[in-house]
Design an enzyme around this catalytic site. Structure first.
Site, PDB file in Angstrom:
ATOM      1  N   GLU A 163      20.639  80.624  80.723  1.00 28.01           N
ATOM      2  CA  GLU A 163      19.209  80.760  80.463  1.00 28.01           C
ATOM      3  C   GLU A 163      18.868  82.231  80.350  1.00 28.01           C
ATOM      4  O   GLU A 163      19.268  83.038  81.190  1.00 28.01           O
ATOM      5  CB  GLU A 163      18.352  80.132  81.577  1.00 28.01           C
ATOM      6  N   ASN A 181      22.205  73.016  88.682  1.00 31.30           N
ATOM      7  CA  ASN A 181      21.520  74.173  88.118  1.00 31.30           C
ATOM      8  C   ASN A 181      20.948  75.054  89.226  1.00 31.30           C
ATOM      9  O   ASN A 181      20.232  74.567  90.100  1.00 31.30           O
ATOM     10  CB  ASN A 181      20.388  73.699  87.201  1.00 31.30           C
ATOM     11  N   GLU A 182      21.273  76.323  89.173  1.00 28.43           N
ATOM     12  CA  GLU A 182      20.789  77.378  90.072  1.00 28.43           C
ATOM     13  C   GLU A 182      20.546  76.897  91.506  1.00 28.43           C
ATOM     14  O   GLU A 182      19.407  76.886  91.986  1.00 28.43           O
ATOM     15  CB  GLU A 182      19.532  78.049  89.497  1.00 28.43           C
ATOM     16  N   GLN A 234      11.797  68.221  82.107  1.00 23.45           N
ATOM     17  CA  GLN A 234      10.949  69.145  81.369  1.00 23.45           C
ATOM     18  C   GLN A 234      10.688  68.717  79.936  1.00 23.45           C
ATOM     19  O   GLN A 234       9.733  69.164  79.317  1.00 23.45           O
ATOM     20  CB  GLN A 234      11.569  70.545  81.396  1.00 23.45           C
ATOM     21  N   TYR A 260      16.577  86.489  83.782  1.00 24.36           N
ATOM     22  CA  TYR A 260      15.369  86.768  83.023  1.00 24.36           C
ATOM     23  C   TYR A 260      14.897  88.214  83.149  1.00 24.36           C
ATOM     24  O   TYR A 260      14.428  88.801  82.191  1.00 24.36           O
ATOM     25  CB  TYR A 260      14.232  85.832  83.464  1.00 24.36           C
TER      26      TYR A 260
END
Length: 532
Positions: free
Chosen positions: A419, A209-210, A65, A354
């Protein structure tokens, strides 16, 4: 193409009268103040000093990213490169991204100016080991050593993730990547290289990650790398994969690979490096759509399928009963030895959160002879559109509820909020008031949870810069800093949220509500004192 540079503002000197300048500035200040107070009025006031001294605040990115330099200095392609170049992310890709590969010194300088105490980033497996295993790429090794040294020399704690959607394409081509048991051996080898080369300076390691969202998106819906799925379940048509069992297989191998790497670290490195190995989990705030028994049961089932899928094997050595019942033989079984290896194979959990979702029972899907992960879960989601760039509502009680669940169900493990951040449409506006309101609400909830005895160790705002996002490419924004993609130098510009976060981190004696200041902008007056 319309320029994405922030519009040039006229200075007071260029305007007709000083009174005009003051009036315009006052009016804009008044509007910003009212927008901010819509949410923060009545909220708890707190400061950095209210958090423990060893609690860390940071921000994060990931390799594909931010780095760019996709075809430079020995890096090979990853499954994310392949997915993006197939045109599935608005025709955009991370070939250049934010050019973090070349601009890391500039970015670390911004981190220092912001006051970050920690920085979460990932290593590109295909940059470090272009063949997935075997020889280390010296240029890749040099880059990560340089980045880590730059962070350390500036007093910023590195938190490193080993895999973030970017498995080397060569391993996907060779044996199917995460759907094969061969990945356990290769991931352990890769982790060993990272521990050996960087572990003298890196204390916090996240293996994958996730894995829950990675596997659901990549192996059921095909909406993210490696784009494997089968009809009728594909969100993006694919000619390979099997949605009925591959998501379960991928997570199974991720858990085995994670636990293998954790075991290696504990046996070979911990006594001299004194670090920690964890894994991150994506979690919503899960709430029933109605106060009916069916929706309440469906909400628990949805949480089993999303969070329990990863956490119950780590805590108890096996998958949730609801998953084993509904998926049957399609979900792999742990051997006794594997169960013992996976159980307890973490020093911390990274929570990615989130927003909240509402759950409605959808048990009729269990009557289908052909089922995927979603049909096995037998629940419908509402209140969220992953494929839009609409802003998230500021509903921090969902994070609080989830943190409470981690305490009650999994023994209050050490947690980093890996996050958490606000999604906005990507544009050149630097006045991201909605992001300030979001951060204020969620950081306040983390403080409340700490005061209630939850074992939270740190908070990372997503994201440090405007990045190449998994689903949105460059169409949405999470960054504290705007990246001007029309500028050949990809100049970074601090948003209001960056200044707010910076003032919170630096001014430990100031109320967080009073830390917003738009500094050195001749067309705006300081609004910090108006909040105090």
């Amino acid at each position: 193409m319309k320029s994405m540079m922030p519009p040039k503002r006229e200075s007071c000197e260029s305007m007709e009268t000083p009174n005009t300048c003051f009036t315009n500035a006052f009016m804009l200040t008044f509007l910003l103040l009212n927008l901010a107070l819509e949410t923060v009025a009545g909220a708890d006031t707190y400061s950095r000093d209210d958090f423990p001294a060893n609690f860390v605040f940071g921000s994060g990115t990931s390799a594909y990213q931010i780095e760019g330099a996709a075809n430079e200095e020995g890096r090979s392609s990853s499954i994310w490169d392949t997915f993006a170049h197939a045109g599935y992310v608005h025709g955009e890709n991370g070939d250049v991204a934010c050019d973090g590969y070349h601009k890391y010194k500039e970015d670390v300088k911004l981190m220092v100016e912001t006051g970050l105490e920690a920085y979460r980033f990932s290593i590109s497996w295909s940059r470090l080991l272009p063949n997935g295993r075997g020889p280390v790429n010296p240029k890749g090794l040099q880059y990560y050593n340089n980045l880590i040294n730059q962070l350390i020399s500036n007093g910023i704690q590195p938190h490193v993730t080993l895999h973030n959607y970017d498995l080397p394409q060569v391993l996907e081509d060779e044996y199917g990547g995460w759907v094969s048991r061969h990945i356990i051996r290769d991931f352990t080898y890769y982790a060993d290289v990272c521990f050996r080369e960087f572990g003298d300076r890196v204390l916090y390691w996240t293996t994958v990650n996730e894995p829950n969202v990675f596997s659901f998106g990549g192996y059921d819906q095909g909406s993210s790398p490696p784009h494997r799925c089968s009809p009728p379940f594909c969100a993006i048509k694919s000619n390979r994969g099997n949605s009925t069992y591959e998501p379960y297989l991928a997570v199974h191998h991720i858990l085995l690979a994670h636990s293998s790497a954790a075991r290696l670290y504990r046996k070979k490195y911990r006594h001299k490096q004194h670090g920690y190995v964890g894994i991150s989990v994506y979690s919503f705030g899960f709430f029933p759509q109605t106060n009916t028994e069916k929706d309440r049961v469906a909400t628990q089932r949805a949480r089993d399928f999303f969070v329990g899928w990863v956490m119950e094997p780590l805590q108890y050595g096996d998958y949730p009963i609801s998953m084993k019942t509904n998926a049957g033989v399609r979900i792999p079984a742990f051997t006794t030895r594997e169960s013992e290896q996976v159980k307890g194979s973490f020093d911390f959990i990274g929570v990615i959160h989130y927003t909240n979702i509402n759950i409605t029972d959808n048990s009729d899907t269990l009557k289908n002879q052909l089922r995927d992960f979603n049909a096995d879960m037998a629940a419908k989601f509402s209140g969220l559109d992953l494929f839009s760039n609409e802003e998230y509502p500021v509903t921090p009680w969902g994070l609080r509820e989830e943190l409470n669940n981690f305490k009650l169900l999994y023994g209050n493990p050490p947690i980093f909020i890996h996050e958490n951040g606000q999604r906005t449409a990507s544009d050149s506006s630097l006045q991201d008031v909605s992001r300030v309101k979001y951060l204020h609400g969620y950081i306040g909830v983390v403080l409340d949870a700490l005061r209630d005895g939850l074992n939270i160790k740190g908070y990372f705002a997503w994201s440090f810069l405007d990045l190449f996002e998994l689903l949105d490419g460059y169409k949405s924004s999470f960054g504290l800093y705007y990246v001007d993609r029309d500028d050949p130098e990809l100049k970074r510009h601090p948003k209001l949220s960056a200044k707010w976060y910076s003032r919170f981190l630096k001014n430990r004696s100031t109320s967080i509500v009073g830390t917003v200041e738009l500094e050195k902008d001749p067309s705006l007056v300081s609004i910090g004192h108006l909040f105090e």
